[in-house]
Design an enzyme around this catalytic site. Structure first.
Site, PDB file in Angstrom:
ATOM      1  N   GLU A  76      30.142  42.967  25.194  1.00  0.00           N
ATOM      2  CA  GLU A  76      30.653  43.092  26.676  1.00  0.00           C
ATOM      3  C   GLU A  76      30.087  43.255  27.801  1.00  0.00           C
ATOM      4  OE1 GLU A  76      34.154  42.769  26.178  1.00  0.00           O
ATOM      5  OE2 GLU A  76      33.566  42.628  24.038  1.00  0.00           O
ATOM      6  N   ALA A  78      27.898  42.724  30.995  1.00  0.00           N
ATOM      7  CA  ALA A  78      27.305  41.442  32.024  1.00  0.00           C
ATOM      8  C   ALA A  78      27.833  42.204  33.192  1.00  0.00           C
ATOM      9  CB  ALA A  78      28.813  40.486  31.753  1.00  0.00           C
ATOM     10  N   SER A  80      30.234  41.901  35.921  1.00  0.00           N
ATOM     11  CA  SER A  80      31.661  41.519  36.357  1.00  0.00           C
ATOM     12  C   SER A  80      31.912  41.454  37.638  1.00  0.00           C
ATOM     13  CB  SER A  80      32.317  42.136  35.344  1.00  0.00           C
ATOM     14  OG  SER A  80      32.320  43.640  35.782  1.00  0.00           O
ATOM     15  N   SER A 117      35.793  34.746  30.191  1.00  0.00           N
ATOM     16  CA  SER A 117      36.526  35.355  31.366  1.00  0.00           C
ATOM     17  C   SER A 117      37.628  34.150  31.858  1.00  0.00           C
ATOM     18  CB  SER A 117      35.650  35.653  32.606  1.00  0.00           C
ATOM     19  OG  SER A 117      36.542  35.933  33.763  1.00  0.00           O
ATOM     20  N   TYR A 140      30.042  33.873  39.460  1.00  0.00           N
ATOM     21  CA  TYR A 140      30.284  34.667  37.953  1.00  0.00           C
ATOM     22  C   TYR A 140      31.200  34.049  37.081  1.00  0.00           C
ATOM     23  CZ  TYR A 140      33.372  37.814  35.211  1.00  0.00           C
ATOM     24  OH  TYR A 140      34.016  38.310  34.059  1.00  0.00           O
ATOM     25  N   ASN A 177      43.694  39.600  33.672  1.00  0.00           N
ATOM     26  CA  ASN A 177      43.358  40.844  34.270  1.00  0.00           C
ATOM     27  C   ASN A 177      43.782  42.040  33.603  1.00  0.00           C
ATOM     28  OD1 ASN A 177      43.904  38.713  36.409  1.00  0.00           O
ATOM     29  ND2 ASN A 177      43.788  40.456  37.889  1.00  0.00           N
ATOM     30  N   LYS A 186      34.582  51.416  37.969  1.00  0.00           N
ATOM     31  CA  LYS A 186      34.364  50.039  38.383  1.00  0.00           C
ATOM     32  C   LYS A 186      34.437  50.023  39.926  1.00  0.00           C
ATOM     33  CE  LYS A 186      35.766  46.746  35.901  1.00  0.00           C
ATOM     34  NZ  LYS A 186      36.685  45.826  35.171  1.00  0.00           N
ATOM     35  N   ARG A 222      49.857  37.431  38.486  1.00  0.00           N
ATOM     36  CA  ARG A 222      48.918  37.406  37.579  1.00  0.00           C
ATOM     37  C   ARG A 222      49.313  37.665  35.867  1.00  0.00           C
ATOM     38  NH1 ARG A 222      44.105  38.380  40.468  1.00  0.00           N
ATOM     39  NH2 ARG A 222      44.143  37.186  42.308  1.00  0.00           N
TER      40      ARG A 222
END
Length: 339
Positions: A76, A78, A80, A117, A140, A177, A186, A222
């Protein structure tokens, strides 16, 4: 004991995966992360791990067989940040490091379950795991797509090398999402639900974008997926080592931002003993406000995403995903308990 590695372990999805593994009694877990942002430690406090290794040290040490037999790696870790413009940094973090990890996993006999993603689809209006629909809009998204493409080269276009045993299990998850507990670190990249919870607490109302892209105010849609569902699907593939491939991981259901906002506000109202309100009533009461769509996002904004779950369902994974109302209500209750 089954030894597992989780990279990005102190992050949002990584820490929730460890929580899910712990719930199964699995604690021989090597947590890998970069705690330069020190407050991420809070995501690890209530979890059981066997060791913590800094990301700067892990990948070379793993290649040198420093950790013995590892059954699986949940990758996981990365960058982002979809607004990051340093392509060299992004490609090193998200592509080159992932390639090195894949090669080590194959050499050491470890399975690899990694985060891709939905940003790989970018400007597409079809969200199916096929090159025809892969059109990233930022570096990204491209970094994630390039690793998916590399896995297709290594494992075969349909991951047939993994399916025939020529390589160990490799699974890529195209997250849509995701929202839920343990994302507080975040900042601006946290979910809409997180920001709306804090906005309502601070201002007594939630703000959404007005009309844009042919959609009415707050009606852009979304695929919002609750973190518990993301963990459940990861663990389903962990339980099925014979299945490899790239799979969408969303709810399969597009819902408008209005649904998120009304779920956040009504969950907080109900916690205070107040009755829920309709969307129209939220507007009339001044609890929901629409603001002009920002010029900086024009032409760079996805007004609609919805995961095609055909490939996921074809594997036999029949997990039932929470809708926005259910997942956001549960999340708001958790946030409220944090004080």
């Amino acid at each position: 004991m089954t030894r597992i590695v989780v990279t990005g372990a102190a992050g949002f999805i990584g820490s929730n995966l460890i929580k899910g593994l712990n719930a199964r009694g699995l604690t021989d877990i090597i947590a890998v992360d970069d705690l330069t942002q020190g407050d991420k430690f809070r995501n690890l406090v209530d979890l059981q791990i066997a060791d913590y290794v800094d990301a700067a040290d892990f990948y070379d040490a793993f290649a040198a067989d420093a950790y013995g037999k590892v059954e699986a790696v949940f990758h996981e870790g990365a960058c982002s940040d979809t607004m990051e413009s340093n392509g060299q940094y992004m490609m090193q973090n998200n592509y080159s490091t992932s390639v090195q990890l894949y090669q080590t996993c194959q050499k050491r006999g470890a399975r690899l379950l990694y985060a891709s993603s939905a940003a790989t689809y970018g400007g597409s209006d079809t969200f199916r795991e096929a090159p025809t629909f892969e059109r990233p809009l930022n570096v990204y998204g491209y970094s994630k797509l390039l690793f998916d493409q590399r896995m297709r080269l290594e494992c075969g276009p349909k991951f047939e090398n993994a399916l025939t045993g020529l390589t160990r299990q490799v699974v890529g998850f195209r997250y849509f999402n995701v929202y839920g507990p343990r994302e507080q670190h975040k900042g601006r990249m946290a979910s809409v639900a997180f920001h709306q919870f804090n906005q309502f607490r601070a201002e007594g109302k939630v703000k959404l974008f007005g009309d844009y892209g042919g959609y009415a105010p707050g009606a852009q849609m979304r695929d919002f997926v609750f973190i518990d569902d993301v963990v459940a699907v990861n663990l389903w593939f962990f339980d099925h080592p014979g299945i490899s491939g790239i799979f969408n991981l969303g709810s399969g259901r597009a819902q408008p931002f209005n649904d998120v906002a009304s779920s956040v506000v009504n969950a907080l109202r109900q916690a205070d003993g107040q009755a829920p309100l309709t969307l129209a009533q939220l507007g009339t009461e001044g609890l929901l406000e629409y603001i002009p769509f920002p010029d900086a996002l024009r032409g760079k904004y996805q007004c609609y995403t919805q995961a095609d779950l055909g490939a996921l369902r074809a594997t036999g994974c029949d997990h039932v995903f929470a809708d926005v109302q259910t997942g956001v209500t549960q999340y708001v209750q958790w946030l409220a308990q944090q004080g």
